[in-house]
Design a protein around this motif. Structure first.
Motif: not given
Length: 744
Positions: A55-70
């Motif tokens: 919830g703070y930086n889509l480019a680097v944050e773990p949460a958003y990027n992990w949720r977009g991974s397989m």
């Protein structure tokens, strides 16, 4: 004697092979040492981790990027369920081994039985999740320090690791085959010695060690044992493998071991800044699949800004499954994150190989030399063997731009890859040996029955830098039916072309899964409907369309073209601001003729580009614009128009208008699924609801914290009647809405 027992059991059921074709097996046959169910504590949901790590930086944050991974979708993947159903049919209880790595939370908390995944709950479906990875301990014999030169680990973490390892009945000999060690302590482990954490933390060099990835990316079938002659025979019935060393079992995938024997596994690594982010040289799995970026790992004040922050995107090559997950698990996935993950996967695939094309004159025509160079640290392609493949497509045109030769044809409408005499397809084909197939009633040869397979029939996948035949034979991943010299990490293919050739186009394609594999999963599943569900989604969502990894062209003669290119298609228009609209479209399928694209706004040509995207700027606020695109060639021939797309620029003022003016629904009308896109100016709580014409709420699509930026959510209204519905989006600052029309 152990092998004879199971073979006798197989023969005993051979008379019924046409009906069941299963080997006798139990959970014991697939037992693996390490942490056992109920011995790793309670895994916390990733939603809790999001509070600080999202919830703070889509480019680097773990949460958003992990949720977009397989990785995050490993236990929602329909291929997982469809494959597991057939595995359980072929060898009862074998699904337990699959669940180990696809849903470690479900396995560790005792929900892997029944072994078809029906006991997995919502948190289990979070796949390879935060608390699992950050509990992992390197499997090491008691009294042995795996990192003796690391003073911080030795003084702070080693005692805790040894204390937990001492509780295990059997410590795994290595990190492979889902033999994980997950500490029961609720403390989180990570690769930094100086975290600013609000929870208990242990420094862990294991999390920078490629062996951690090997835990689930070196997969073997423990039901088979490797003989001295490199053949594989079944183990004794109801007994674990006589050895848990992975190379004593039948290999299913060897991605980690391929890296282990590559030049990447070296102190210096390999120069590959395209993979490493802030790091120019890469040497571990994490260096490429969790590249270094600059930023903070959490949203709390005082968090250090790191230039070696691992991006938690774990990007691979899967571009298909993320597109269908919301149709299976509505409300459980973040489609915006998944879409971003698909784009990263495409970018990863386009870095994975270098394509070179040389065309030289020869008597009677030309010789085309195509070289594919593997730029990865493992075989190309690697991983799960069934379905995934790479191939070379060659197209030759004459001086009138007429296609006169093609190798490696692919029909997007049917999903059929042509197998002409010259086609080069890179893949591995496991299968059944003659003796085992006779007992089971299946034909000998290549097979998708992966839990029964005990022989590799072919493997022409391109090895990585540092390859030697001896080393890859030792790890059970040698070329089979093909040859590569020691040190070779490329492959050469030659094509004989007619004298009429004027232009040669070569494209290297990657496909997540094949038509043949999807049809196998549909037709061989006699247990549940996962195979049919997967097939239906595959059939209606582009049939796992291949991705162009690289393209090269050589022009031999002037092409005098009198026909226009084919029309561009699937144009979309999205408002970016009060003065900008972004356009994107599918390019002309006749790429030999295309020199560029003309952009038309409200019927007037306003610009041209060689790309398939364009940002129209300098527009009036709160104004609706209509667009279409045409293609043109070097001779000035222009195609017909694409579809028309409209967008309304955002207002310059007004709280409600500014925040949510970019709401779109497509397709509209729809049946039965519609995608709603919207943009948030800042992060915050978002609620998206659907109402019927009576004002009754019929669905809640979103109710969660979301980061600033563009988002997409899908709504499946298959259970509702045709009619007009209102989609309402509410944030702390504003409310926006639009109407959608369901037509059945």
């Amino acid at each position: 004697m152990r092998n004879t027992c199971l073979i006798a059991g197989v023969l005993a059921v051979a008379m019924f092979a046409v009906l069941i074709a299963a080997v006798p097996s139990t959970l014991n046959d697939f037992f693996m040492p390490g942490s056992q169910p109920g011995k790793a504590g309670q895994l916390e949901t990733p939603d809790k981790c999001d509070n600080c790590h999202g919830g703070y930086n889509l480019a680097v944050e773990p949460a958003y990027n992990w949720r977009g991974s397989m990785m995050s979708q490993a236990a929602r993947d329909p291929y997982f369920y469809a494959s597991m159903a057939i595995a359980n049919q072929d060898a009862p209880e074998s699904g337990d081994l699959c669940i180990r790595c696809h849903s470690p939370a479900g396995w560790l908390e005792g929900r892997s039985v029944p072994t078809d995944g029906t006991a997995l709950n919502l948190n289990d479906r979070q796949g390879v999740q935060c608390d699992y990875c950050h509990k992992l301990v390197k499997p090491t014999p008691l009294g042995t320090n795996p990192y003796p030169g690391d003073a911080t680990y030795t003084s702070e973490t080693y005692p805790q690791d040894q204390a937990y390892l001492a509780t295990l009945a059997e410590i795994p000999p290595t990190s492979a085959n889902g033999m994980y060690v997950a500490d029961a302590s609720n403390a989180k482990r990570g690769p930094f010695v100086d975290p600013v954490a609000r929870h208990q933390f242990y420094y862990s060099p294991f999390h920078k060690d490629a062996a951690l990835c090997g835990t689930c990316h070196d997969v073997s079938n423990p039901a088979f044992v490797r003989g001295a002659d490199d053949t594989y025979s079944p183990n004794a019935f109801d007994q674990p493998s006589p050895s848990f060393e992975p190379y004593t079992m039948f290999p299913i995938e060897r991605t980690y071991s391929e890296w282990l024997m590559s030049a990447y596994n070296s102190p210096a690594g390999v120069y590959a800044p395209q993979f490493g982010g802030n790091k120019a040289y890469v040497s571990t799995c994490q260096d490429c699949h969790m590249k270094d970026v600059t930023g903070t790992g959490c949203n709390k004040s005082g968090a250090p800004v790191r230039t070696d922050l691992p991006l938690h995107d774990m990007t691979g090559g899967n571009t298909f499954v993320p597109k269908i997950l919301n149709a299976i698990w509505p409300g459980e996935v973040n489609q915006s994150a998944l879409n971003a993950g698909v784009q990263r996967a495409i970018a990863m695939l386009q870095k994975a190989a270098t394509l070179d094309l040389t065309v030289t004159p020869v008597p009677g025509g030309y010789s085309a030399h195509v070289r594919v160079t593997n730029e990865t640290g493992h075989k190309l392609p690697s991983g799960y063997p069934e379905g995934r493949r790479i191939w070379i497509n060659v197209k030759v045109y004459d001086t009138t731009a007429t296609l006169v030769y093609e190798s490696g044809t692919y029909d997007n409408a049917t999903g059929v890859l042509g197998h002409d005499a010259a086609v080069k397809i890179y893949e591995i084909e496991p299968g059944l040996s003659a003796d085992l197939s006779a007992a089971l009633g299946y034909p000998a040869g290549p097979s998708f029955h992966f839990v029964l397979n005990n022989q590799i029939y072919s493997d022409n996948r391109i090895p990585p830098r540092g390859f030697t035949n001896a080393a890859f034979t030792a790890i059970q991943s040698p070329p089979v039916g093909y040859s590569y010299a020691d040190g070779q990490y490329w492959d050469d293919t030659y094509y004989s072309l007619a004298e009429s050739a004027a232009r040669v186009d070569v494209t290297l394609y990657y496909q997540t899964t094949s038509k043949e594999f999807v049809e196998f999963l549909r037709d061989e599943n006699h247990t549940n409907d996962w195979g049919q569900r997967l097939y239906d989604l595959w059939n209606t969502n582009g049939k796992s369309a291949p991705v162009a990894m690289s393209t090269r062209s050589v022009i031999l003669k002037t092409i005098r073209d009198t026909q226009p290119p084919t029309n561009p298609s699937t144009l979309t228009a999205t408002a970016l601001s009060s003065s900008q609209i972004a356009l994107a479209w599918q390019g002309s399928t006749d790429n030999v003729r295309v020199a560029g694209y003309n952009i038309y706004r409200n019927g007037t040509r306003v610009n041209a580009t060689t790309s398939t995207t364009f940002t129209d700027a300098g527009l009036r606020a709160a104004t609706t614009y209509s667009y279409y695109v045409t293609a043109y060639d070097e001779a000035g021939n222009e195609s017909g128009p694409s579809n028309t797309a409209t967008a309304t620029t955002r207002s310059k003022g007004g709280k409600n208008q500014t925040a949510l003016a970019g709401i779109r629904a497509y397709p509209n009308p729809f049946n039965p699924t519609v995608s709603i896109s919207y943009s948030l100016p800042k992060s915050g709580e978002v609620v998206i609801e659907a109402f019927n014409i009576l004002g009754q709420r019929v669905a809640e699509l979103v109710n969660e914290m979301q980061p600033a930026g563009d988002h997409v959510v899908s709504w499946d209204a298959s259970h509702l009647a045709s009619g007009v519905y209102l989609i309402r989006i509410t944030t702390a600052e504003s409310t926006g809405s639009l109407k959608v029309n369901l037509l059945k």
